[in-house]
Design an enzyme around this catalytic site. Structure first.
Site, PDB file in Angstrom:
ATOM      1  N   HIS A  51       0.852  -1.183   0.000  1.00 49.01           N
ATOM      2  CA  HIS A  51       0.000   0.000   0.000  1.00 49.01           C
ATOM      3  C   HIS A  51       0.895   1.243   0.000  1.00 49.01           C
ATOM      4  O   HIS A  51       2.088   1.168   0.318  1.00 49.01           O
ATOM      5  CB  HIS A  51      -0.907  -0.009   1.237  1.00 49.01           C
ATOM      6  CG  HIS A  51      -2.050  -0.979   1.159  1.00 49.01           C
ATOM      7  ND1 HIS A  51      -3.180  -0.881   1.924  1.00 49.01           N
ATOM      8  CD2 HIS A  51      -2.223  -2.073   0.372  1.00 49.01           C
ATOM      9  CE1 HIS A  51      -4.011  -1.863   1.634  1.00 49.01           C
ATOM     10  NE2 HIS A  51      -3.457  -2.614   0.689  1.00 49.01           N
ATOM     11  N   GLU A  79       1.120   3.837   1.976  1.00 45.39           N
ATOM     12  CA  GLU A  79       1.729   4.242   3.249  1.00 45.39           C
ATOM     13  C   GLU A  79       2.899   3.325   3.602  1.00 45.39           C
ATOM     14  O   GLU A  79       3.934   3.783   4.089  1.00 45.39           O
ATOM     15  CB  GLU A  79       0.700   4.209   4.381  1.00 45.39           C
ATOM     16  CG  GLU A  79      -0.468   5.180   4.195  1.00 45.39           C
ATOM     17  CD  GLU A  79      -1.641   4.560   3.424  1.00 45.39           C
ATOM     18  OE1 GLU A  79      -1.426   3.652   2.593  1.00 45.39           O
ATOM     19  OE2 GLU A  79      -2.785   4.997   3.658  1.00 45.39           O
ATOM     20  N   CYS A 115      -5.754   2.231   5.771  1.00 44.73           N
ATOM     21  CA  CYS A 115      -6.455   1.015   6.197  1.00 44.73           C
ATOM     22  C   CYS A 115      -5.832   0.557   7.519  1.00 44.73           C
ATOM     23  O   CYS A 115      -4.805   1.091   7.948  1.00 44.73           O
ATOM     24  CB  CYS A 115      -6.345  -0.063   5.112  1.00 44.73           C
ATOM     25  SG  CYS A 115      -4.784  -0.998   5.159  1.00 44.73           S
ATOM     26  N   CYS A 155      -2.096  -0.120   7.359  1.00 44.95           N
ATOM     27  CA  CYS A 155      -1.252   1.070   7.251  1.00 44.95           C
ATOM     28  C   CYS A 155      -1.302   1.904   8.522  1.00 44.95           C
ATOM     29  O   CYS A 155      -0.296   2.475   8.946  1.00 44.95           O
ATOM     30  CB  CYS A 155      -1.680   1.874   6.034  1.00 44.95           C
ATOM     31  SG  CYS A 155      -1.372   0.956   4.505  1.00 44.95           S
TER      32      CYS A 155
END
Lengths: 150, 150
Positions: free
Chosen positions: A47, A49, A77, A80
């Site tokens: 992801h 991040e 999410c 993260c």
């Protein structure tokens, strides 16, 4: 934040990658940028991040981001968000919400709900095994004078 | 599970790394192993499960782990648990609990509590900005016929 959003839009445009980007900033300076690379890197943990945190830590040669802020084009999410806690970054800014992400088909809301459930009520079958043996690893760590806490 | 615990113990012994390891298994065969490399790799996301998932996906050349099970020497933290959801693995086994990890100084229990809180009640200051502009990235993705859902 506008830079994070622009990167997210660019990422979504090229290759149909997830429409997400993040920046790690310290004292007003961008230390690292990351975009969502899940499908292009075959890595479900890539992801935006996570990618940005890994790059920022590599740049700083440290496993923590104290004094840093994270700008995310969308609400992190749970993966993260927890990664941001582990990184010790000190502030989060985000653009779109988890509900906005759910509206275009991402699982953030569902995963937030699942993470908050007790183990036995989750959709994902989960079972504890051999706890006593596992605690041996913890004792090994506790007794190691060279351990580095994080 | 005994293999995961042995790896965790070995990791804690050598270099004082975190006492955690994980295995990804498919049809009874170990596809990938991972140990906690946070301090040695300067990467706060390099928990055992994340490391094992990344390696398993690299081995399978896919961004999902359908049909796989994950054996964790300790209960996955929220970052790792959410990563397992994103990976679409189908079953989790774990040894020591989040409370056992808290007892030796790891933040798992605190981070579980924080992730379950609404944004405005978290210890980590978090602010939403420019939502309307951020939604532009989402529209870009929705309109991209080449997008790959994950």
């Amino acid at each position: 934040m506008r830079r994070a959003i622009a990167l997210a839009t660019e990422n979504a445009r090229s290759g149909g990658r997830g429409p997400f980007a993040a920046l790690v900033v310290r004292e007003g300076k961008v230390i690292a940028e990351g975009a969502n690379l899940v499908t292009s890197a075959n890595d479900p943990t890539a992801h935006a991040e996570i990618t940005a945190i890994r790059r920022a830590c590599a740049a700083l040669k440290h496993f923590q981001l104290r004094g840093c802020e994270i700008y995310c084009s969308a609400e992190p999410c749970p993966m993260c968000l927890a990664a941001i806690y582990w990184s010790r970054a000190e502030r989060i800014y985000f653009g779109a919400s988890r509900h906005d992400a759910a509206a275009i088909g991402f699982d953030d809301v569902r995963i937030y709900r699942e993470v908050a459930q007790p183990v036995e009520r989750r959709e994902l079958p989960t079972q504890q095994l051999l706890r006593q043996e596992a605690l041996e690893s913890f004792r090994e760590w506790e007794n190691n004078p060279d351990k580095i806490r994080y």
